[in-house]
Design a protein around this motif. Structure first.
Motif, PDB file in Angstrom:
ATOM      1  N   UNK A  83       0.836  -1.206   0.000  1.00 59.52           N
ATOM      2  CA  UNK A  83       0.000   0.000   0.000  1.00 59.52           C
ATOM      3  C   UNK A  83       0.869   1.254   0.000  1.00 59.52           C
ATOM      4  N   UNK A  84       1.921   1.216   0.793  1.00 57.16           N
ATOM      5  CA  UNK A  84       2.855   2.345   0.849  1.00 57.16           C
ATOM      6  C   UNK A  84       3.584   2.511  -0.487  1.00 57.16           C
ATOM      7  N   UNK A 125       4.583  -1.522  -7.577  1.00 62.63           N
ATOM      8  CA  UNK A 125       3.930  -2.686  -6.961  1.00 62.63           C
ATOM      9  C   UNK A 125       4.114  -3.913  -7.846  1.00 62.63           C
ATOM     10  N   UNK A 126       3.828  -3.768  -9.128  1.00 62.28           N
ATOM     11  CA  UNK A 126       3.948  -4.899 -10.050  1.00 62.28           C
ATOM     12  C   UNK A 126       5.375  -5.433 -10.102  1.00 62.28           C
ATOM     13  N   UNK A 135      -4.546   1.214   1.695  1.00 65.11           N
ATOM     14  CA  UNK A 135      -4.855   1.127   3.109  1.00 65.11           C
ATOM     15  C   UNK A 135      -4.779  -0.271   3.670  1.00 65.11           C
ATOM     16  N   UNK A 136      -3.898  -1.077   3.142  1.00 65.08           N
ATOM     17  CA  UNK A 136      -3.737  -2.446   3.627  1.00 65.08           C
ATOM     18  C   UNK A 136      -4.716  -3.432   3.017  1.00 65.08           C
ATOM     19  N   UNK A 137      -5.482  -2.986   2.031  1.00 68.29           N
ATOM     20  CA  UNK A 137      -6.416  -3.877   1.345  1.00 68.29           C
ATOM     21  C   UNK A 137      -5.909  -4.187  -0.055  1.00 68.29           C
ATOM     22  N   UNK A 138      -6.085  -5.433  -0.473  1.00 67.11           N
ATOM     23  CA  UNK A 138      -5.762  -5.821  -1.841  1.00 67.11           C
ATOM     24  C   UNK A 138      -7.037  -5.726  -2.656  1.00 67.11           C
TER      25      UNK A 138
END
Length: 72
Positions: free
Chosen positions: A30-31, A41-42, A64-67
């Protein structure tokens, strides 16, 4: 957070595997998403083989910590 630091932190989480470490990995990604965007991310998902370990796939967004699933 730099990509190198995120890579180090994710490597630790990946070495343990498991549900709780997957949640920690989501927070780290998320960060990365916030600071470096989807390409960062990828890149980390592919480099650290997080698909096999946590089921994360390139294209997934992390907020926010969600995928959040891959956009189609």
């Amino acid at each position: 957070m730099t990509l190198d630091r995120a890579r180090q932190l994710l490597a630790v989480q990946a070495s343990f595997g498991g549900f709780y470490n997957g949640n920690s990995a989501k927070l780290i990604l998320s960060e990365v998403q916030r600071e470096h965007g989807q390409s960062g991310v990828d890149q980390l998902i592919q480099e650290l083989n997080l698909t096999e370990i946590f089921g994360f796939e390139p294209g997934m967004r992390f907020e926010g910590g969600l995928a959040i699933g891959k956009p189609y």
